[in-house]
Structures are given as C-alpha cells and as structure tokens.
Design a protein around this motif. Structure first.
Motif, PDB file in Angstrom:
ATOM      1  N   ALA A  20      67.482  10.557  61.518  1.00  0.00           N
ATOM      2  CA  ALA A  20      68.610  10.671  62.093  1.00  0.00           C
ATOM      3  C   ALA A  20      69.639   9.778  61.346  1.00  0.00           C
ATOM      4  N   LEU A  21      69.200   8.505  61.204  1.00  0.00           N
ATOM      5  CA  LEU A  21      70.141   7.414  60.382  1.00  0.00           C
ATOM      6  C   LEU A  21      70.491   8.176  59.144  1.00  0.00           C
ATOM      7  N   ALA A  22      69.828   8.988  58.379  1.00  0.00           N
ATOM      8  CA  ALA A  22      70.107   9.292  57.156  1.00  0.00           C
ATOM      9  C   ALA A  22      71.365  10.227  56.987  1.00  0.00           C
ATOM     10  N   ALA A  23      71.633  10.550  58.109  1.00  0.00           N
ATOM     11  CA  ALA A  23      73.089  11.544  57.989  1.00  0.00           C
ATOM     12  C   ALA A  23      74.204  10.769  58.145  1.00  0.00           C
ATOM     13  N   ARG A  24      75.230  11.505  57.694  1.00  0.00           N
ATOM     14  CA  ARG A  24      76.551  10.894  57.773  1.00  0.00           C
ATOM     15  C   ARG A  24      77.093  10.744  59.112  1.00  0.00           C
TER      16      ARG A  24
ATOM     17  N   GLY B 108      76.069   7.149  60.167  1.00  0.00           N
ATOM     18  CA  GLY B 108      74.911   6.935  59.578  1.00  0.00           C
ATOM     19  C   GLY B 108      75.026   6.624  58.126  1.00  0.00           C
ATOM     20  N   LEU B 109      74.087   6.793  57.388  1.00  0.00           N
ATOM     21  CA  LEU B 109      74.097   6.253  55.945  1.00  0.00           C
ATOM     22  C   LEU B 109      74.678   7.188  55.119  1.00  0.00           C
ATOM     23  N   GLY B 110      74.536   8.485  55.590  1.00  0.00           N
ATOM     24  CA  GLY B 110      75.605   9.440  54.620  1.00  0.00           C
ATOM     25  C   GLY B 110      74.624   9.804  53.527  1.00  0.00           C
ATOM     26  N   LEU B 111      73.303   9.720  53.456  1.00  0.00           N
ATOM     27  CA  LEU B 111      72.510  10.317  52.348  1.00  0.00           C
ATOM     28  C   LEU B 111      72.508  11.716  52.299  1.00  0.00           C
ATOM     29  N   VAL B 112      72.602  12.331  53.419  1.00  0.00           N
ATOM     30  CA  VAL B 112      72.663  13.897  53.666  1.00  0.00           C
ATOM     31  C   VAL B 112      74.169  14.212  54.459  1.00  0.00           C
ATOM     32  N   PRO B 113      74.791  15.243  54.019  1.00  0.00           N
ATOM     33  CA  PRO B 113      75.962  15.495  54.570  1.00  0.00           C
ATOM     34  C   PRO B 113      75.889  16.200  55.839  1.00  0.00           C
ATOM     35  N   PHE B 114      74.470  16.533  56.222  1.00  0.00           N
ATOM     36  CA  PHE B 114      74.664  17.372  57.815  1.00  0.00           C
ATOM     37  C   PHE B 114      74.163  16.313  58.901  1.00  0.00           C
ATOM     38  N   ALA B 115      74.366  16.592  60.030  1.00  0.00           N
ATOM     39  CA  ALA B 115      73.701  15.749  61.163  1.00  0.00           C
ATOM     40  C   ALA B 115      72.151  16.187  61.254  1.00  0.00           C
ATOM     41  N   VAL B 116      71.521  15.403  61.685  1.00  0.00           N
ATOM     42  CA  VAL B 116      70.179  15.292  61.930  1.00  0.00           C
ATOM     43  C   VAL B 116      69.572  14.852  63.431  1.00  0.00           C
ATOM     44  N   ASP B 117      68.870  15.820  63.936  1.00  0.00           N
ATOM     45  CA  ASP B 117      68.181  15.364  65.327  1.00  0.00           C
ATOM     46  C   ASP B 117      66.792  15.826  65.090  1.00  0.00           C
ATOM     47  N   VAL B 118      65.901  15.118  65.834  1.00  0.00           N
ATOM     48  CA  VAL B 118      64.358  15.415  65.710  1.00  0.00           C
ATOM     49  C   VAL B 118      63.687  15.540  66.690  1.00  0.00           C
ATOM     50  N   HIS B 119      62.301  15.822  66.725  1.00  0.00           N
ATOM     51  CA  HIS B 119      61.519  15.994  67.817  1.00  0.00           C
ATOM     52  C   HIS B 119      62.032  17.463  68.455  1.00  0.00           C
TER      53      HIS B 119
END
Length: 238
Positions: free
Chosen positions: A131-135, A166-177
């Motif tokens: 989740a943190l990897a996302a902008r 977040g860190l902005g390593l990927v330009p899309f939002a991320v959720d998990v599980h």
C-alpha cells in the motif's frame, strides 16, 4: 538507473514463494553483481520486531541466494533512507499496521523514492509495504461517508477510508487482502473519490491469487473492475 517495484498482497503459502519473491530477489542479485544481495527488511517494531523479521528471512532465502538484514523502526519512529539504502541491494517493506508504516516513511518519502530510483534498488512491499508504494496510499478505514464498504476488522484502527501520501513508486492506488479481508470495495471507494488518477505502469501478475484493477468509469458514474490471474500483463493508469 530506475528500479523495479514488487507488490505482495499477502499469504505465506510455500508453493508461491518462488513466483512471488523470486523476481524481487533476482532483481536484487542483478544489482549485487556476483555476490549474494543484501536485502533490507523494514519492520515496524511494536515490540516483536525480531520475531517478525524471522518470518520473512527464511522466505527470502528460499526464493534465492540472499542475505536478509533486519531494519527495525520503532513504533512512532522514522525510516532513515540514506543510512539504510547505503548498504542494501533490495528493500522489502513488511506488513503490519499500515497507518503507522505510512507515518514512519512520510517525512522522507520523496528522498526514499529518489534514492531507490537513482541507485537502481528494487523495492518489494508486503501488505502495508505494498500500500505504501503508491503515490496515494490507502492506509485503512472501513466506511466511506459513514457507510460501511468493507469489514470493520480490516479498518486498521481507522473509521473512514483514509488515503495518505505514499512513496509514489507506482502511480496507482493499492489495497491488499481483497480475498481474505474483503477490501476490494474500499479500493473502489478510494478510486471513486479520486485516488491514483495520474500516470501509468505495466503490471505483471504472479502467485496463487488474483489481482484486480479498479478504474473510474468513463462517464464518471462509479468504477469498472477487472480481475487477472497469474501470467497476465496489462497497463494500469489512474
């Protein structure tokens, strides 16, 4: 130089280790150029940091020849990118309380992302780390405008759905599980509200589960969801 980003939704199935962690370890090994890569494992230490690190170490070693090293950040502490990234060939940010991970990285998020990119250090995020990897990092919550969108147990100690830098390593939002915790509607709520709307990235799916994309509908009325299995490759934009 650029770096690769690996997002790990969760699970400890031994049958998925090679597919899920193998590409990350190989990317770290390529940077190490002939020696066993050092992989920094960032764990938010809530009093059991060494025990949590001990869960990830054998998984990484099973995925390939590497030297996992613990990077324990105390609860309420701050991740120091310059000190940590000087000595590693790959960075794994582990799981735990997502809002607390976001807070630990927030002050130096831009510096962390820049150093990873400039030094070609691959990043892997497990659960909170993904989740943190996302902008736009979806860090928790289980209601949108007071209406339940996922189980309360998945709220990460937050009530309203929270999207933070977040860190902005990927330009899309991320959720998990999504399968285990029922969080796909939370991501839909975040995207409908504007999270992760810029840029694009090529995504490849690996492992035993499925990855879902959530996009705003072209007419602005709701979102569109697609599901992909292992081996799929597609481009995600905001």
């Amino acid at each position: 130089m650029g770096s690769s980003t690996f997002l790990i939704g969760g699970g400890w199935d031994a049958g998925a280790v090679a597919a899920v962690y193998g590409p990350f370890v190989r990317a770290a090994a390529a940077r190490a150029a002939g020696r066993a890569p050092r992989v920094g494992c960032v764990v938010l230490d809530e009093g059991d940091g060494p025990a949590q690190f001990a869960r990830y170490e054998p998984v990484l070693r099973a995925a390939g020849d590497c030297e996992p090293v613990p990077v324990l950040v105390p609860l309420g502490g701050r991740f120091a990118p310059a000190a940590v990234l000087d000595g590693v060939d790959g960075l794994l940010v582990c799981g735990g309380l997502t809002p607390a991970y976001q807070e630990a990285f927030a002050a130096d998020a831009a510096a962390t992302a820049s150093l990873l990119t400039e030094r070609g250090i691959p990043y892997a995020g497990f659960s909170a780390g993904a989740a943190l990897a996302a902008r736009d990092a979806v860090v928790g919550g289980w209601r949108a405008d007071g209406v339940a969108v996922c189980p309360e147990d998945a709220g990460e100690d937050l009530d309203e759905v929270a999207v933070r830098p977040g860190l902005g390593l990927v330009p899309f939002a991320v959720d998990v599980h999504a399968a285990q915790w029922g969080t796909l509607p939370r991501l839909a709520a975040a995207v409908a509200a504007g999270a992760g709307r810029d840029g694009g990235s090529v995504v490849r799916v690996a492992g035993l589960g499925r990855a879902h994309t959530v996009r705003r509908a072209p007419d602005g009325a709701g979102v569109l969801v697609r599901s992909y299995g292992a081996g799929a490759s597609f481009t995600v934009s905001g």
